[in-house]
Scaffold this motif. Structure first.
Motif, PDB file in Angstrom:
ATOM      1  N   ASN A   7       0.864  -1.170   0.000  1.00  0.00           N
ATOM      2  CA  ASN A   7       0.000   0.000   0.000  1.00  0.00           C
ATOM      3  C   ASN A   7       0.901   1.221   0.000  1.00  0.00           C
ATOM      4  OD1 ASN A   7      -1.531   2.331   1.133  1.00  0.00           O
ATOM      5  ND2 ASN A   7      -3.189   0.846   1.285  1.00  0.00           N
ATOM      6  N   THR A   8       0.884   1.969  -1.088  1.00  0.00           N
ATOM      7  CA  THR A   8       1.827   3.069  -1.242  1.00  0.00           C
ATOM      8  C   THR A   8       1.465   4.286  -0.382  1.00  0.00           C
ATOM      9  OG1 THR A   8       0.608   3.857  -3.191  1.00  0.00           O
ATOM     10  CG2 THR A   8       2.475   2.363  -3.569  1.00  0.00           C
ATOM     11  N   ASP A   9       0.278   4.304   0.186  1.00  0.00           N
ATOM     12  CA  ASP A   9      -0.100   5.389   1.103  1.00  0.00           C
ATOM     13  C   ASP A   9       0.376   5.103   2.520  1.00  0.00           C
ATOM     14  OD1 ASP A   9      -1.291   6.853  -0.900  1.00  0.00           O
ATOM     15  OD2 ASP A   9      -3.310   6.093  -0.499  1.00  0.00           O
ATOM     16  N   THR A  10       0.090   3.892   3.001  1.00  0.00           N
ATOM     17  CA  THR A  10       0.441   3.535   4.382  1.00  0.00           C
ATOM     18  C   THR A  10       1.813   2.878   4.479  1.00  0.00           C
ATOM     19  OG1 THR A  10      -0.569   1.336   4.209  1.00  0.00           O
ATOM     20  CG2 THR A  10      -2.005   3.172   4.860  1.00  0.00           C
ATOM     21  N   SER A  50       8.390   6.576  -4.940  1.00  0.00           N
ATOM     22  CA  SER A  50       6.936   6.533  -5.060  1.00  0.00           C
ATOM     23  C   SER A  50       6.546   6.344  -6.516  1.00  0.00           C
ATOM     24  CB  SER A  50       6.300   7.827  -4.531  1.00  0.00           C
ATOM     25  OG  SER A  50       6.610   8.024  -3.165  1.00  0.00           O
ATOM     26  N   GLY A  56      -4.705   3.868  -8.192  1.00  0.00           N
ATOM     27  CA  GLY A  56      -5.039   3.305  -6.892  1.00  0.00           C
ATOM     28  C   GLY A  56      -3.873   3.439  -5.930  1.00  0.00           C
ATOM     29  N   ASP A  57      -3.940   2.686  -4.825  1.00  0.00           N
ATOM     30  CA  ASP A  57      -2.913   2.841  -3.794  1.00  0.00           C
ATOM     31  C   ASP A  57      -2.192   1.544  -3.450  1.00  0.00           C
ATOM     32  OD1 ASP A  57      -4.852   1.420  -2.437  1.00  0.00           O
ATOM     33  OD2 ASP A  57      -5.358   3.032  -1.041  1.00  0.00           O
ATOM     34  N   THR A  58      -2.440   0.470  -4.204  1.00  0.00           N
ATOM     35  CA  THR A  58      -1.827  -0.812  -3.876  1.00  0.00           C
ATOM     36  C   THR A  58      -1.275  -1.471  -5.133  1.00  0.00           C
ATOM     37  OG1 THR A  58      -3.435  -1.084  -2.082  1.00  0.00           O
ATOM     38  CG2 THR A  58      -2.164  -3.023  -2.699  1.00  0.00           C
TER      39      THR A  58
END
Length: 334
Positions: A7-10, A50, A56-58
């Motif tokens: 998960n690139t956000d968390t 990043s 999306g985020d994954t």
């Protein structure tokens, strides 16, 4: 199937169960046999890097991938189930941008992966999957830096700063090309010993106070025609510039966000020296390397430091970051 998902956000990474993908039009389903663990994978996990184009985020990590064709999507011709292939690490789009596998879309840290048919490269039966997987990036990046960015020629003097996953292959490839002498610089004694085995003529510790003098002595007073920074360390670049010959080139293949400085700018200009940025490779570089391995001009058996199950992906990343055993490449096998 199992897949290593980030998960690139968390920045949460885990090997989890996900649905097996199905190939769309123009795509091929690949049964993954081997996937390399690269420092850039680790930097995605720690947030240093990043994705630029991820929807999306994954994302499933892994841009160094080899396996077998499992199934063809609609409209795909020229491939058949069971064929042995590696996957190009990047995929160009019509607008000129390049998407990176395992960064901008799902990669090969999984039991199965989908790939656009044009990114498949056939590999010979005698090339192990573990070695084939690392050709995109670990080998093709230094090959492109040597041949297309630096235009290195036989009998030129070259220096390699950083003898890790990219630098070790740079030494090996320079040797194959007839570059001489090859000088390798690394602070780790095991890496310096490895450089000798891969073909370096002289190995040096960057903390050696006489490093510049030793480089010029080894090159009969001429200096380096080309120096490669595979370490991505600011101090390395300053040191390498000081070892260049007139009209010599410094190629920046290692990545850092630190400033680039030249202490003696007058000498740099007077001697018409150059600093060249470098990133990745083009499809033809991978194809060239497969041809060279098929012709038994070079092999990468020494490059596979260990093979771990896909479920141990986190352990592999940790080993890479801690430089446990100073690996060239750790391989995940589903």
């Amino acid at each position: 199937m199992l897949a290593g998902r980030l998960n690139t956000d968390t920045l949460e990474f885990a090997v989890v169960d996900v649905p097996k993908p199905e190939p769309d039009a123009g795509q091929v389903l690949i049964k993954v046999q081997a996937a390399g663990v690269c420092l850039s994978d680790a930097h995605l996990i720690d947030g240093t890097l990043s994705p630029l184009y991820l929807e999306g985020d994954t994302v499933t990590l892994g841009h160094e991938v080899a396996g077998t064709v499992e199934a063809l999507g609609p409209g795909v011709n020229g491939w058949r189930p069971g064929q042995r292939v590696l996957l190009q690490a990047g995929e160009p789009r019509a607008d000129g941008t390049v998407l990176t596998r395992g960064v901008d879309y799902d990669g090969g840290w999984a039991e199965y992966a989908v790939a656009t048919a044009s990114t498949l490269v056939s590999i010979p039966d005698d090339l192990p999957y573990e070695q084939a997987a690392i050709i995109p990036d670990a080998v093709s990046t230094p090959w492109a830096a040597i041949t297309s960015t630096a235009f290195t020629r036989p009998a030129q003097a070259a220096g390699v700063w950083g003898v890790g996953g990219l630098g070790a292959h740079a030494v090996q490839l320079l040797r194959m090309m007839g570059v001489a002498p090859i000088i390798a610089v690394d602070p780790i004694s095991v890496a310096r010993e490895r450089a000798v085995g891969f073909g370096a003529d002289l190995v040096l510790d960057p903390d050696d106070g006489n490093l510049r003098e030793r480089v010029f002595e080894e090159t009969a007073g001429a200096g380096l025609a080309v120096a490669f920074d595979f370490a991505g360390v600011a101090a390395v670049r300053e040191q390498a510039v000081g070892c260049l010959a007139p009209e010599g080139k410094l190629v920046l293949a290692g990545l850092t966000n630190k400033p680039l400085t030249i202490t003696n700018g007058i000498a740099f200009s007077y001697f018409k020296q150059q600093i060249l940025g470098h990133y990745g490779s083009q499809p033809e570089h991978v194809e060239q390397l497969v041809k060279l391995t098929s012709g038994h001009r070079i092999d990468f058996s020494r490059s596979v430091s260990d093979v771990l199950p896909l479920a141990d992906a986190e352990k592999a990343v940790d080993r890479l970051l801690r430089k446990e055993g100073n690996p060239i490449r750790l391989i995940l096998k589903p």
